[in-house]
Design an enzyme around this catalytic site. Structure first.
Site, mmCIF file in Angstrom:
data_model
loop_
_atom_site.group_PDB
_atom_site.id
_atom_site.type_symbol
_atom_site.label_atom_id
_atom_site.label_comp_id
_atom_site.label_asym_id
_atom_site.label_seq_id
_atom_site.Cartn_x
_atom_site.Cartn_y
_atom_site.Cartn_z
ATOM 1 N N CYS A 91 27.685 51.845 163.839
ATOM 2 C CA CYS A 91 29.183 52.199 163.816
ATOM 3 C C CYS A 91 30.022 51.437 162.551
ATOM 4 O O CYS A 91 30.948 51.805 162.171
ATOM 5 C CB CYS A 91 29.832 51.591 164.874
ATOM 6 S SG CYS A 91 29.073 52.742 166.462
ATOM 7 N N HIS A 359 35.321 59.051 166.702
ATOM 8 C CA HIS A 359 34.738 57.867 165.794
ATOM 9 C C HIS A 359 33.577 58.419 165.176
ATOM 10 O O HIS A 359 32.669 58.661 165.806
ATOM 11 C CB HIS A 359 34.465 56.923 167.285
ATOM 12 C CG HIS A 359 33.287 55.767 166.756
ATOM 13 N ND1 HIS A 359 33.089 55.306 165.324
ATOM 14 C CD2 HIS A 359 32.490 55.123 167.568
ATOM 15 C CE1 HIS A 359 32.153 54.479 165.482
ATOM 16 N NE2 HIS A 359 31.923 54.251 166.536
ATOM 17 N N CYS A 389 32.572 46.707 166.896
ATOM 18 C CA CYS A 389 31.370 46.591 167.505
ATOM 19 C C CYS A 389 30.282 47.506 167.036
ATOM 20 O O CYS A 389 30.463 48.463 166.103
ATOM 21 C CB CYS A 389 31.400 47.017 168.863
ATOM 22 S SG CYS A 389 31.778 48.754 169.583
#
Length: 403
Positions: A91, A359, A389
Site C-alpha cells: 500500500c 484506495h 500502513c
C-alpha cells in the site's frame, strides 16, 4: 547533500474497481502513461532530463507485471532514454517511489525523477499474485498471518475502538470528500481520463457516497466476522498470538474500510538546480522520509512507529506538523494514529480519504502526498506529514515543507 523538491503532483480520478467502473477499459500501462504525459505537458519538460521513472504497484502480475514503469515510459511521450523501475511496498508503493527518488537526489544520483504508482484493482484483483506471506504455510504460520480485515478488527479490539467510533470516522470522511470536491480543492491535481478518441471517461472520484450516515452504516454486517469466527477461523490464530484478547470484536465493513478502486498518481521530484535549469518553481521540500517493519499479524499499526521515526529524523515534534494525511485503509488505522499522538482530528485527512474515495494500492501513497501538498498551499500551512500502513507489517512516512 542536495535537497529534493516536489515540483508538481497529478493524479487521475479514482474509478470503481469493478467491471462496471468508469476506468475498467483502461489498462494500468495506459493510465500510468496518461499521468506521465500530464506531468510532461504541465512542466513543459524535456523528458530526456529525467533520470528515472520509479513506479509502484502492489499486484505485479498480468498487465501489471514485468517492469510496468518502463512499459509506461514506452507507452508515453517520454524520451526512450528514460528508464523505469517498478517497486512494491504494497500500500505504500507510491509513497516509497517518491521517497526513493528523493533519497537518490539527495545522494547526488540524478537531478530529477518522476515517481508515483498505479493500481487497476478491477482488472488485476488484489491477491492474484499469490503472495507467499499469505499462501506458503511455512511463512504464514510462523508469522501468524491473518487477512488485513481481521488485522483491522484486532487493532479495534486491542485499542478499544467501537463500531460507532469506526462508523463516525467513515461518515466524516465522506462528508469531507464531498466538500472538497464541491469547493474544487482537487482541481489543481486531478486530470481527466479520456479514451483513445479524446472523449472524457472520468473526471471525478467515482466511489464516493456523500449521503452516508450512521444509520446506513449501522445496517451493514461486519465483513470479516465469518472469516474470523467460522471458516477458516482466523480469530483463534490471532488469539494464540495475543492471549490477552478474549475475543476479536469485528467492527469493520465495506462502509468503514477503504474502497476498491482504479487509479494512478505521479510527482515530479528534483533538485533546486534542476528547477532553475528548466524554469520551474519548487512547491515543497521533502524534509524526511522513512520506512519501518512492524508486527506482521496486527499488520496495520505502521503509521505510528513510522511517524515517530520520521519526526526524529527531521528533528521535529508532532506539534510541529500542521497537516496530516493518514491513509484510511480501515477506520481503526486512523483512530489508532489519533489516539497514539493525541492529534487534532481537524488536521488529519481534512479532505476525506480512502474510505470515501478509495484506495488504489500502489497509487495511494503518491495520491495522499499530492493531496497533502495541495491542502498545505490552499490553507497556507507550512508542514505536512503523509503516512500509510502496509501489508505484512510495515509503515512509511514522509514530511514535506512548503518553500
Amino acid at each position: 547533500m542536495t535537497d529534493a523538491y516536489i515540483y508538481d503532483a497529478v493524479r487521475t480520478p479514482r474509478g470503481k474497481g469493478r467491471k462496471d467502473g468508469a476506468l475498467h477499459e483502461v489498462t494500468s500501462v495506459r493510465l500510468s502513461a496518461l499521468v506521465l504525459n500530464a506531468l510532461k505537458e504541465r512542466a513543459q519538460l524535456d523528458t530526456a532530463a529525467i533520470e528515472d521513472v520509479i513506479w509502484g504497484n502492489a499486484t505485479q502480475v498480468g498487465e501489471q507485471g514485468g517492469c510496468l514503469a518502463r512499459t509506461a515510459v514506452l507507452a508515453s511521450d517520454f524520451a526512450e532514454s528514460v528508464p523505469g523501475l517498478s517497486i512494491n511496498r504494497f500500500c505504500a508503493s507510491g509513497l516509497e517511489a517518491v521517497n526513493l527518488a528523493a533519497h537518490q537526489i539527495t545522494a547526488g544520483a540524478g537531478a530529477a525523477y518522476i515517481a508515483g504508482g498505479v493500481e487497476m484493482m478491477g482488472r488485476v484483483p488484489m491477491g492474484s499474485d499469490g503472495a507467499a506471506v499469505a499462501v506458503d504455510p511455512s511463512v504464514a504460520m510462523r508469522s501468524y498471518f491473518v487477512p488485513q480485515g481481521i488485522a483491522a478488527d484486532i487493532i479495534a479490539t486491542e485499542f478499544g475502538f467501537s463500531r460507532d467510533d469506526a462508523d463516525a470516522l467513515a461518515v466524516e470522511s465522506q462528508r469531507r470528500a464531498a466538500r472538497a470536491w464541491t469547493e474544487g480543492r482537487f482541481s489543481r491535481s486531478v486530470i481527466t481520463v479520456r479514451d483513445i478518441n479524446g472523449l472524457p471517461i472520468l473526471d471525478r472520484d467515482e466511489h464516493m457516497r456523500p449521503d452516508t450516515d450512521m444509520q446506513s452504516l449501522g445496517a451493514l454486517k461486519p465483513a470479516f466476522k465469518e472469516q474470523g469466527e467460522v471458516m477458516p477461523g482466523f480469530d483463534k490464530l490471532a488469539i494464540m498470538k495475543y492471549p490477552q484478547l478474549e475475543r476479536i470484536e469485528h467492527i469493520h465493513h465495506a462502509g468503514n474500510s477503504s474502497g476498491i478502486v482504479d487509479g494512478a498518481a505521479g510527482l515530479l521530484v528534483g533538485s533546486r538546480e534542476f528547477g532553475k535549469a528548466h524554469g520551474l518553481t519548487p512547491r515543497a521540500r521533502i524534509r524526511s522520509a522513512v520506512k519501518v517493519g512492524t508486527d506482521p499479524t496486527i499488520m496495520l499499526t505502521g503509521p505510528v512507529p513510522a511517524t515517530e521515526k520520521v519526526l526524529k529524523a527531521a528533528g521535529m515534534e508532532i506539534s510541529d506538523i500542521d497537516l496530516f494525511e493518514v491513509n484510511e485503509a480501515f477506520s481503526a488505522v486512523v483512530l489508532r494514529f489519533l489516539q497514539a499522538f493525541g492529534a487534532d482530528p481537524d488536521r488529519v485527512n481534512v479532505n476525506g480519504g480512502a474510505i470515501a474515495m478509495g484506495h488504489p494500492l500502489g497509487a495511494s501513497g503518491a495520491i495522499i502526498l499530492g493531496t497533502l501538498l495541495d491542502e498545505m498551499e490552499r490553507s497556507g500551512k507550512g508542514t505536512g506529514l503523509a503516512t500509510l500502513c502496509v501489508a505484512s507489517g510495515m509503515g512509511a512516512a514522509t514530511i514535506i515543507e512548503r518553500v
